[in-house]
Each structure stands twice: as structure tokens, then as C-alpha cells.
Scaffold this active site. Structure first.
Site, PDB file in Angstrom:
ATOM      1  N   ARG A  34       0.842  -1.203   0.000  1.00  0.00           N
ATOM      2  CA  ARG A  34       0.000   0.000   0.000  1.00  0.00           C
ATOM      3  C   ARG A  34       0.872   1.246   0.000  1.00  0.00           C
ATOM      4  O   ARG A  34       0.573   2.222  -0.664  1.00  0.00           O
ATOM      5  CB  ARG A  34      -0.925  -0.012   1.228  1.00  0.00           C
ATOM      6  CG  ARG A  34      -2.017  -1.063   1.142  1.00  0.00           C
ATOM      7  CD  ARG A  34      -2.666  -1.261   2.487  1.00  0.00           C
ATOM      8  NE  ARG A  34      -1.707  -1.681   3.490  1.00  0.00           N
ATOM      9  CZ  ARG A  34      -1.977  -1.931   4.758  1.00  0.00           C
ATOM     10  NH1 ARG A  34      -3.214  -1.801   5.183  1.00  0.00           N
ATOM     11  NH2 ARG A  34      -1.034  -2.329   5.603  1.00  0.00           N
ATOM     12  N   GLY A  86      -0.128  -9.339   3.977  1.00  0.00           N
ATOM     13  CA  GLY A  86      -1.010  -9.897   5.003  1.00  0.00           C
ATOM     14  C   GLY A  86      -1.061  -9.012   6.230  1.00  0.00           C
ATOM     15  O   GLY A  86      -0.150  -8.226   6.488  1.00  0.00           O
ATOM     16  N   TYR A 148      -7.936 -14.692  11.607  1.00  0.00           N
ATOM     17  CA  TYR A 148      -6.647 -14.828  10.903  1.00  0.00           C
ATOM     18  C   TYR A 148      -6.449 -16.287  10.473  1.00  0.00           C
ATOM     19  O   TYR A 148      -6.079 -16.567   9.327  1.00  0.00           O
ATOM     20  CB  TYR A 148      -5.528 -14.370  11.836  1.00  0.00           C
ATOM     21  CG  TYR A 148      -4.139 -14.467  11.270  1.00  0.00           C
ATOM     22  CD1 TYR A 148      -3.656 -13.501  10.391  1.00  0.00           C
ATOM     23  CD2 TYR A 148      -3.299 -15.516  11.621  1.00  0.00           C
ATOM     24  CE1 TYR A 148      -2.376 -13.579   9.875  1.00  0.00           C
ATOM     25  CE2 TYR A 148      -2.014 -15.604  11.112  1.00  0.00           C
ATOM     26  CZ  TYR A 148      -1.550 -14.631  10.239  1.00  0.00           C
ATOM     27  OH  TYR A 148      -0.280 -14.727   9.730  1.00  0.00           O
ATOM     28  N   THR A 183       9.530 -10.280  12.141  1.00  0.00           N
ATOM     29  CA  THR A 183       9.105  -9.192  11.234  1.00  0.00           C
ATOM     30  C   THR A 183       8.309  -8.190  12.068  1.00  0.00           C
ATOM     31  O   THR A 183       8.057  -8.413  13.253  1.00  0.00           O
ATOM     32  CB  THR A 183       8.185  -9.696  10.094  1.00  0.00           C
ATOM     33  OG1 THR A 183       6.933 -10.080  10.669  1.00  0.00           O
ATOM     34  CG2 THR A 183       8.775 -10.849   9.308  1.00  0.00           C
TER      35      THR A 183
HETATM   36  P1  NAP Z   1       4.941  -7.448   7.690  1.00  0.00           P
HETATM   37  O1  NAP Z   1       6.378  -7.330   7.994  1.00  0.00           O
HETATM   38  O2  NAP Z   1       3.932  -6.696   8.474  1.00  0.00           O
HETATM   39  O3  NAP Z   1       4.765  -7.129   6.125  1.00  0.00           O
HETATM   40  C1  NAP Z   1       3.498  -7.155   5.539  1.00  0.00           C
HETATM   41  C2  NAP Z   1       3.618  -6.699   4.108  1.00  0.00           C
HETATM   42  O4  NAP Z   1       2.323  -6.742   3.505  1.00  0.00           O
HETATM   43  C3  NAP Z   1       4.116  -5.263   3.965  1.00  0.00           C
HETATM   44  O5  NAP Z   1       4.873  -5.142   2.794  1.00  0.00           O
HETATM   45  C4  NAP Z   1       2.811  -4.483   3.856  1.00  0.00           C
HETATM   46  O6  NAP Z   1       3.052  -3.220   3.243  1.00  0.00           O
HETATM   47  C5  NAP Z   1       2.006  -5.446   2.986  1.00  0.00           C
HETATM   48  N1  NAP Z   1       0.550  -5.283   3.062  1.00  0.00           N
HETATM   49  C6  NAP Z   1      -0.262  -5.327   4.152  1.00  0.00           C
HETATM   50  N2  NAP Z   1      -1.533  -5.121   3.810  1.00  0.00           N
HETATM   51  C7  NAP Z   1      -1.556  -4.943   2.453  1.00  0.00           C
HETATM   52  C8  NAP Z   1      -2.567  -4.690   1.509  1.00  0.00           C
HETATM   53  N3  NAP Z   1      -3.872  -4.561   1.851  1.00  0.00           N
HETATM   54  N4  NAP Z   1      -2.217  -4.568   0.205  1.00  0.00           N
HETATM   55  C9  NAP Z   1      -0.927  -4.697  -0.173  1.00  0.00           C
HETATM   56  N5  NAP Z   1       0.084  -4.933   0.667  1.00  0.00           N
HETATM   57  C10 NAP Z   1      -0.228  -5.052   1.979  1.00  0.00           C
HETATM   58  O7  NAP Z   1       4.456  -8.970   7.814  1.00  0.00           O
HETATM   59  P2  NAP Z   1       5.206 -10.350   7.524  1.00  0.00           P
HETATM   60  O8  NAP Z   1       5.443 -10.980   8.842  1.00  0.00           O
HETATM   61  O9  NAP Z   1       6.311 -10.202   6.548  1.00  0.00           O
HETATM   62  O10 NAP Z   1       4.006 -11.136   6.851  1.00  0.00           O
HETATM   63  C11 NAP Z   1       4.017 -11.552   5.499  1.00  0.00           C
HETATM   64  C12 NAP Z   1       3.014 -12.695   5.351  1.00  0.00           C
HETATM   65  O11 NAP Z   1       3.451 -13.791   6.160  1.00  0.00           O
HETATM   66  C13 NAP Z   1       1.612 -12.346   5.860  1.00  0.00           C
HETATM   67  O12 NAP Z   1       0.659 -12.945   5.029  1.00  0.00           O
HETATM   68  C14 NAP Z   1       1.561 -12.977   7.231  1.00  0.00           C
HETATM   69  O13 NAP Z   1       0.249 -13.308   7.598  1.00  0.00           O
HETATM   70  C15 NAP Z   1       2.406 -14.213   6.988  1.00  0.00           C
HETATM   71  N6  NAP Z   1       2.957 -14.813   8.209  1.00  0.00           N
HETATM   72  C16 NAP Z   1       3.818 -14.113   9.005  1.00  0.00           C
HETATM   73  C17 NAP Z   1       4.321 -14.742  10.136  1.00  0.00           C
HETATM   74  C18 NAP Z   1       5.297 -14.062  11.066  1.00  0.00           C
HETATM   75  O14 NAP Z   1       5.613 -14.648  12.120  1.00  0.00           O
HETATM   76  N7  NAP Z   1       5.817 -12.890  10.759  1.00  0.00           N
HETATM   77  C19 NAP Z   1       3.925 -16.043  10.477  1.00  0.00           C
HETATM   78  C20 NAP Z   1       3.045 -16.695   9.637  1.00  0.00           C
HETATM   79  C21 NAP Z   1       2.570 -16.085   8.500  1.00  0.00           C
HETATM   80  P3  NAP Z   1       2.037  -1.960   3.479  1.00  0.00           P
HETATM   81  O15 NAP Z   1       1.742  -1.899   4.949  1.00  0.00           O
HETATM   82  O16 NAP Z   1       2.775  -0.763   2.940  1.00  0.00           O
HETATM   83  O17 NAP Z   1       0.837  -2.261   2.660  1.00  0.00           O
END
Ligand code: NAP
EC number: 1.-.-.-
Length: 237
Positions: A34, A86, A148, A183
Site C-alpha cells: 500500500r 497480510g 486470521y 518481522t
Molecule cells: P509485515 O512485515 O507486516 O509485512 C506485511 C507486508 O504486507 C508489507 O509489505 C505491507 O506493506 C504489505 N501489506 C499489508 N496489507 C496490504 C494490503 N492490503 N495490500 C498490499 N500490501 C499489503 O508482515 P510479515 O510478517 O512479513 O508477513 C508476510 C506474510 O506472512 C503475511 O501474510 C503474514 O500473515 C504471513 N505470516 C507471518 C508470520 C510471522 O511470524 N511474521 C507467520 C506466519 C505467517 P504496506 O503496509 O505498505 O501495505
């Protein structure tokens, strides 16, 4: 061979690590989030040239369509798609607000469906590969994360079904389900308590998830798989 890879949620966290690894492998990256400045800054930081950072909210169909029009016009046909955009809005179900529930479902589940729809159109003639990012919570469930978890479990069914729909076109669709990864999303957790539930005794790093994503993108005979990257967390959940 250099391919065009599109990474939603590529500006930060897991998506950024995936973008970095794919760029190191010589692929051209379009990453989207975004926040346009964030996407552009990450794109500029990647090794190699011609990477692009775009603004797109995956929960909005019009924005996804527009993003793919721009990508196709300026960069060509998409070969790899990674859905790492996400959000979480963790709360017990009884305390969850419906607008938060919709935001989570629209971003995590509908968003990946919309990007897959657009990307698969690109891949029909030359094949391609998709990796969706799920979660161990989608596989196992977790109190305080009903919505979630549902969004991520939904992605699993979506991944397996789409894999069946598009296999004849040589398009593969897989899902990586991370555990607890360092993250922004996990920055507020109490790490010392959380690591006690992880057999490998530590959080994972985004680069370790990226390795699994790359493996699935590049493995020509794997489709419809759910790959847990969780330090063994699911064994104890
Ligand atoms: P993060 O560091 O918060 O990054 C999230 C990314 O998604 C950012 O680039 C954010 O950028 C983008 N984003 C969020 N909402 C969006 C939207 N509506 N449209 C487009 N982009 C969007 O999170 P992360 O930990 O890397 O998570 C990445 C994925 O892994 C997610 O699906 C999360 O559920 C999954 N996951 C994470 C973990 C964990 O422990 N970290 C565990 C299991 C699964 P903007 O805010 O600028 O949009």
C-alpha cells in the site's frame, strides 16, 4: 533464466526477503504494497537493475487490475507470483469487530485470490508458479486468532483447488506456512515465552522463509503442497 517475479507485500518482512533472494538469483522483481515509498525504496535496494516498486492494496480488485496492467505494459508477462501481503487483527472472536474481520479476510484471502486471478491469465501460455504465504495458525488453529486462522486455512483450500485447475497449463500453485518469524508482525510478541513452544528454540528469519518460497517456485514437479517453515512449532501446537 531471468523471469519476471511479482511479490505482493514485498516492501517489508517476508516479502522483502523473498524479493531479495529472487533478485539475487537474477530475476526481475515487481514488488507491491500500500505504501508506495516503501515499495520503491525496497525495489531500489535490490541487487540488479530494472526492479519496480508499486502501490497496490490487494483487497481492492480495481487496484489489483490496474497494477497488473502497469506490470504487463512496462515489464511484460509474469512468470512468478508470491502473495506475502497480510495483516493480523488478533482478538478473541467475542471481541472481534466485524470491520477488522473483513479487513483480515479481504487482505489475506480475497487479496490472494484477486492477484492469482490476474497472474494466472498471464501464465496461461507460458506456464508459471505461485506461492501463497499461509501460516502454521491456518494449519493448527490458535485461540485469539480465529479470523486470521480462517483466512490462512482458506488459502490452503484455495491453493490446492487452483493447483488442480491450472496444472494442465503448467502453472504450479503452492503454499508456505511460516511459524513465528522476526518481522513487524511479530515485533509486539513476548519472545522469551514464545520460543519455549518452538522445538528449534528460536524465531525464524524472513530469509529462511524466502529459501522455502524459492524452492517451491523453482521445483518443476511440486504443486498443491503446503510447506511448513516453523522450526517444528506445529509439532507442539
Ligand atoms: P509485515 O512485515 O507486516 O509485512 C506485511 C507486508 O504486507 C508489507 O509489505 C505491507 O506493506 C504489505 N501489506 C499489508 N496489507 C496490504 C494490503 N492490503 N495490500 C498490499 N500490501 C499489503 O508482515 P510479515 O510478517 O512479513 O508477513 C508476510 C506474510 O506472512 C503475511 O501474510 C503474514 O500473515 C504471513 N505470516 C507471518 C508470520 C510471522 O511470524 N511474521 C507467520 C506466519 C505467517 P504496506 O503496509 O505498505 O501495505
Amino acid at each position: 533464466m531471468s523471469r519476471l517475479a511479482v511479490v505482493f507485500g514485498g516492501s517489508r518482512g517476508i516479502g522483502r526477503a523473498v524479493s531479495q533472494l529472487l533478485a539475487q538469483r537474477g530475476h526481475r522483481i515487481v514488488l507491491l504494497s500500500r505504501n508506495k515509498e516503501g515499495a520503491q525504496a525496497t525495489a531500489q535496494s535490490l541487487p540488479g537493475e530494472n526492479h519496480l516498486g508499486l502501490s497496490c492494496d490487494v483487497s481492492k480488485e480495481e487496484e489489483v487490475q490496474k497494477a497488473f496492467e502497469t506490470i504487463n505494459k512496462t515489464c511484460g508477462t509474469v512468470a512468478f507470483l508470491v502473495n506475502a501481503a497480510g495483516i493480523n487483527r488478533d482478538a478473541l472472536l467475542l471481541r472481534s469487530k466485524s470491520e477488522d474481520m473483513l479487513s483480515v479476510l479481504h487482505t489475506n484471502l480475497l487479496g490472494s485470490m484477486l492477484t492469482c486471478k490476474a497472474a494466472v491469465r498471464n501464465m496461461l501460455s507460458h506456464g508459471g508458479a505461485v506461492v501463497n504465504i499461509g501460516s502454521v495458525v491456518g494449519v493448527k488453529g490458535n485461540a485469539g486468532q480465529c479470523v486470521y486462522s480462517a483466512s490462512k486455512a482458506g488459502l490452503e483450500g484455495f491453493t490446492r483447488s487452483l493447483a488442480k485447475e491450472v496444472a494442465s497449463r503448467n502453472i504450479r500453485v503452492n503454499l508456505v506456512a511460516p511459524g513465528l518469524i522476526h518481522t513487524d508482525m511479530t515485533a509486539g510478541l513476548e519472545e522469551a515465552a514464545a520460543v519455549r513452544t518452538i522445538p528449534l528454540g528460536r524465531f525464524g528469519e524472513p530469509a529462511e522463509v524466502a529459501q522455502a518460497v524459492l524452492f517451491l517456485l523453482e521445483s518443476p514437479y511440486i504443486t498443491g503442497q503446503i510447506l511448513l517453515v516453523d522450526g517444528g512449532l506445529q509439532l507442539l501446537m
